[in-house]
Design an enzyme around this catalytic site. Structure first.
Site, mmCIF file in Angstrom:
data_model
loop_
_atom_site.group_PDB
_atom_site.id
_atom_site.type_symbol
_atom_site.label_atom_id
_atom_site.label_comp_id
_atom_site.label_asym_id
_atom_site.label_seq_id
_atom_site.Cartn_x
_atom_site.Cartn_y
_atom_site.Cartn_z
ATOM 1 N N HIS A 257 3.367 -28.827 61.529
ATOM 2 C CA HIS A 257 2.855 -27.469 61.741
ATOM 3 C C HIS A 257 4.013 -26.477 61.848
ATOM 4 O O HIS A 257 4.031 -25.438 61.177
ATOM 5 C CB HIS A 257 2.000 -27.450 63.015
ATOM 6 C CG HIS A 257 1.440 -26.112 63.361
ATOM 7 N ND1 HIS A 257 0.095 -25.851 63.346
ATOM 8 C CD2 HIS A 257 2.035 -24.949 63.736
ATOM 9 C CE1 HIS A 257 -0.113 -24.589 63.699
ATOM 10 N NE2 HIS A 257 1.061 -24.023 63.950
ATOM 11 N N GLU A 258 4.976 -26.787 62.704
ATOM 12 C CA GLU A 258 6.090 -25.858 62.922
ATOM 13 C C GLU A 258 7.030 -25.805 61.725
ATOM 14 O O GLU A 258 7.521 -24.734 61.358
ATOM 15 C CB GLU A 258 6.842 -26.221 64.208
ATOM 16 C CG GLU A 258 5.992 -26.159 65.465
ATOM 17 C CD GLU A 258 5.252 -24.840 65.665
ATOM 18 O OE1 GLU A 258 5.748 -23.779 65.235
ATOM 19 O OE2 GLU A 258 4.164 -24.865 66.270
ATOM 20 N N HIS B 281 5.711 -23.543 59.085
ATOM 21 C CA HIS B 281 5.980 -22.115 59.330
ATOM 22 C C HIS B 281 7.337 -21.725 58.740
ATOM 23 O O HIS B 281 7.468 -20.678 58.094
ATOM 24 C CB HIS B 281 5.964 -21.806 60.829
ATOM 25 C CG HIS B 281 4.607 -21.682 61.415
ATOM 26 N ND1 HIS B 281 3.673 -20.771 60.986
ATOM 27 C CD2 HIS B 281 4.017 -22.369 62.435
ATOM 28 C CE1 HIS B 281 2.563 -20.894 61.700
ATOM 29 N NE2 HIS B 281 2.745 -21.855 62.584
#
Length: 173
Positions: free
Chosen positions: A77-78, A81
């Protein structure tokens, strides 16, 4: 597994995901700094300092308590980004189609929120003080309340009127 070994595993996975994205998009997503200093309810956070290397902060306690799911969902997820912003620009929506495309590449579920138990990692809750304006009642944190006591003023974003502390007699006590 020791905390150090777990941190190394997250850092290795981060590098692997960056390499995967670089190969797929034929463009190097660049370097990232990984830290394990995040506290509170968030599992991870991507930060983009101006003219500096992006940083991913992870919550070490939530990582330790939720190892498998954290590696499967939070780390991708990170990293997604970082990749999405680097490859598609800074004007994209944080969880928009570009981010979802990167999550799909990583084989990870494109969800915004985790469901980890945060009872042990939650921060203190601040006392709230009621203030009013012309249109409604607001709850200011003890930090803002103390700033008001020192002369700071706050205004309602809707009616633009100054916020006034409710007297105890007005609070229905």
């Amino acid at each position: 597994m020791s905390e150090t070994a777990l941190h190394q595993e997250v850092e290795a996975l981060t590098q692997q995901l960056l390499a995967t994205a670089g190969n797929r998009f034929q463009r190097d997503p660049g370097k990232v700094i990984v830290r394990f200093d995040l506290t509170g309810k968030a599992a991870g956070m991507a930060i983009f300092p101006a003219r500096s290397t992006p940083v991913i902060r992870f919550n070490a306690l939530l990582l330790t308590e939720n190892r498998d799911d954290f590696l499967k969902r939070t780390v991708p997820h990170e990293v997604a980004h970082i990749v999405a912003r680097r490859l598609f620009g800074k004007k994209i929506r944080p969880h928009g189609p570009e981010w979802r495309q990167v999550m799909q590449l990583f084989g990870a579920e494109a969800s915004r929120c985790h469901n980890y138990d945060v009872s042990r990692s939650s921060r203190r809750t601040l006392k709230r003080y009621p203030y009013h304006c012309d249109c409604r009642t607001h709850q200011l944190s003890s930090i803002r309340h103390n700033r008001v006591l020192q002369g700071q003023s706050y205004h309602c974003r809707s009616c633009r009127q100054p916020l006034i502390e409710l007297a105890e007699s007005d609070q229905g006590l």
